[in-house]
Motif scaffolding. Sequence first.
Motif, mmCIF file in Angstrom:
data_model
loop_
_atom_site.group_PDB
_atom_site.id
_atom_site.type_symbol
_atom_site.label_atom_id
_atom_site.label_comp_id
_atom_site.label_asym_id
_atom_site.label_seq_id
_atom_site.Cartn_x
_atom_site.Cartn_y
_atom_site.Cartn_z
ATOM 1 N N ARG A 226 0.827 -1.211 0.000
ATOM 2 C CA ARG A 226 0.000 0.000 0.000
ATOM 3 C C ARG A 226 0.861 1.261 0.000
ATOM 4 N N ASP A 227 1.936 1.221 0.760
ATOM 5 C CA ASP A 227 2.807 2.401 0.820
ATOM 6 C C ASP A 227 3.462 2.664 -0.533
ATOM 7 N N ALA A 228 3.876 1.613 -1.234
ATOM 8 C CA ALA A 228 4.517 1.795 -2.543
ATOM 9 C C ALA A 228 3.507 2.338 -3.552
ATOM 10 N N LEU A 229 2.293 1.839 -3.509
ATOM 11 C CA LEU A 229 1.260 2.333 -4.426
ATOM 12 C C LEU A 229 0.912 3.783 -4.124
ATOM 13 N N ARG A 230 0.803 4.128 -2.835
ATOM 14 C CA ARG A 230 0.473 5.498 -2.448
ATOM 15 C C ARG A 230 1.581 6.462 -2.870
ATOM 16 N N ALA A 231 2.838 6.018 -2.816
ATOM 17 C CA ALA A 231 3.962 6.867 -3.218
ATOM 18 C C ALA A 231 4.005 7.030 -4.740
ATOM 19 N N ARG A 232 3.621 5.990 -5.453
ATOM 20 C CA ARG A 232 3.717 6.019 -6.920
ATOM 21 C C ARG A 232 2.504 6.663 -7.587
ATOM 22 N N ILE A 233 1.291 6.466 -7.052
ATOM 23 C CA ILE A 233 0.052 6.943 -7.682
ATOM 24 C C ILE A 233 -0.588 7.995 -6.783
ATOM 25 N N PRO A 234 -0.654 9.244 -7.235
ATOM 26 C CA PRO A 234 -1.274 10.282 -6.405
ATOM 27 C C PRO A 234 -2.750 9.962 -6.151
ATOM 28 N N GLY A 235 -3.149 10.008 -4.899
ATOM 29 C CA GLY A 235 -4.541 9.769 -4.544
ATOM 30 C C GLY A 235 -4.900 8.314 -4.344
ATOM 31 N N TRP A 236 -3.927 7.405 -4.478
ATOM 32 C CA TRP A 236 -4.245 5.989 -4.318
ATOM 33 C C TRP A 236 -4.619 5.726 -2.862
ATOM 34 N N GLY A 237 -5.664 4.951 -2.663
ATOM 35 C CA GLY A 237 -6.067 4.525 -1.338
ATOM 36 C C GLY A 237 -6.944 5.506 -0.588
ATOM 37 N N VAL A 238 -7.511 6.484 -1.275
ATOM 38 C CA VAL A 238 -8.364 7.448 -0.569
ATOM 39 C C VAL A 238 -9.625 6.787 -0.026
ATOM 40 N N ASP A 239 -10.020 5.652 -0.585
ATOM 41 C CA ASP A 239 -11.243 4.999 -0.125
ATOM 42 C C ASP A 239 -10.963 3.788 0.762
ATOM 43 N N LEU A 240 -9.762 3.684 1.316
ATOM 44 C CA LEU A 240 -9.449 2.553 2.188
ATOM 45 C C LEU A 240 -10.173 2.636 3.527
ATOM 46 N N ASP A 241 -10.412 3.822 4.013
ATOM 47 C CA ASP A 241 -11.119 3.984 5.278
ATOM 48 C C ASP A 241 -12.594 3.655 5.042
ATOM 49 N N PRO A 242 -13.165 2.681 5.759
ATOM 50 C CA PRO A 242 -14.564 2.297 5.531
ATOM 51 C C PRO A 242 -15.549 3.452 5.670
ATOM 52 N N LYS A 243 -15.233 4.463 6.470
ATOM 53 C CA LYS A 243 -16.155 5.591 6.627
ATOM 54 C C LYS A 243 -16.267 6.408 5.344
ATOM 55 N N ASP A 244 -15.246 6.360 4.482
ATOM 56 C CA ASP A 244 -15.247 7.134 3.239
ATOM 57 C C ASP A 244 -15.834 6.366 2.053
ATOM 58 N N ARG A 245 -16.294 5.148 2.285
ATOM 59 C CA ARG A 245 -16.777 4.318 1.181
ATOM 60 C C ARG A 245 -18.283 4.155 1.264
ATOM 61 N N PRO A 246 -19.022 4.656 0.275
ATOM 62 C CA PRO A 246 -20.481 4.545 0.327
ATOM 63 C C PRO A 246 -20.979 3.108 0.215
ATOM 64 N N SER A 247 -20.199 2.218 -0.350
ATOM 65 C CA SER A 247 -20.677 0.837 -0.507
ATOM 66 C C SER A 247 -20.242 -0.053 0.651
ATOM 67 N N PHE A 248 -19.594 0.488 1.647
ATOM 68 C CA PHE A 248 -19.028 -0.320 2.716
ATOM 69 C C PHE A 248 -20.060 -1.173 3.454
ATOM 70 N N PRO A 249 -21.230 -0.656 3.831
ATOM 71 C CA PRO A 249 -22.162 -1.526 4.562
ATOM 72 C C PRO A 249 -22.570 -2.765 3.767
ATOM 73 N N ARG A 250 -22.650 -2.667 2.427
ATOM 74 C CA ARG A 250 -23.037 -3.819 1.627
ATOM 75 C C ARG A 250 -21.923 -4.863 1.564
ATOM 76 N N GLU A 251 -20.693 -4.453 1.871
ATOM 77 C CA GLU A 251 -19.570 -5.372 1.763
ATOM 78 C C GLU A 251 -19.314 -6.146 3.059
ATOM 79 N N GLN A 252 -20.132 -5.942 4.054
ATOM 80 C CA GLN A 252 -19.941 -6.642 5.314
ATOM 81 C C GLN A 252 -20.252 -8.123 5.132
#
Length: 192
Positions: A19-45
């Motif tokens: 994850r750290d390598a991807l975040r360093a290489r791709i700007p904005g990568w992983g912005v939706d990793l926090d479940p609170k920021d993901r609108p589909s998170f409750p369906r993925e439980q």
Amino acid sequence: MTEPATPYRARKNTPPESRDALRARIPGWGVDLDPKDRPSFPREQPGIETGAHWEFPDRQPETQPRERSIEHAMLPPVFGTSAPLKGASGAIRRYAYRTYSEGRAAHWLLLIAADRVDAWEHHLKSLATLRPDNPVTETGIGSEFSGNGFKSRSGKRVDVNHSWMDPAIVAGPWVLAGVGAVAALRALRGRR
């Protein structure tokens, strides 16, 4: 010369980047990793029934060679067989699929050229039949003189802007073919 693309495989052979390598290489990568920021998170439980399922279907047998993208290692389970490749147009299509990735313009331009070659192959083939193609009646030009063809072109229509080009686009290839045939006959007569 371009390098051939590696075929797509569902299971990757190499381990994924951290994850750290991807975040360093791709700007904005992983912005939706926090479940609170993901609108589909409750369906993925786990435990929420979605009804989605997938079982790989039986494979259709490949009785003759099929064109396939160089990005994919295999054909899909089911594929069309109604129009097998043949003639010069088939050779152009095989070359496009064998040489270029689907992401390249050359791939698609070759497929468009193959379509044009295929149309000419069919026009030439029709000349050997009892009912050859009739470019005048098959283009619908007769309806311009009956059924209010010219009258229907007036008013607020989007296609009025290019209607002046239609006769040249439809008749142009036939006129060019006729001029080419006359030039070829003159050249042959000039050699004798």
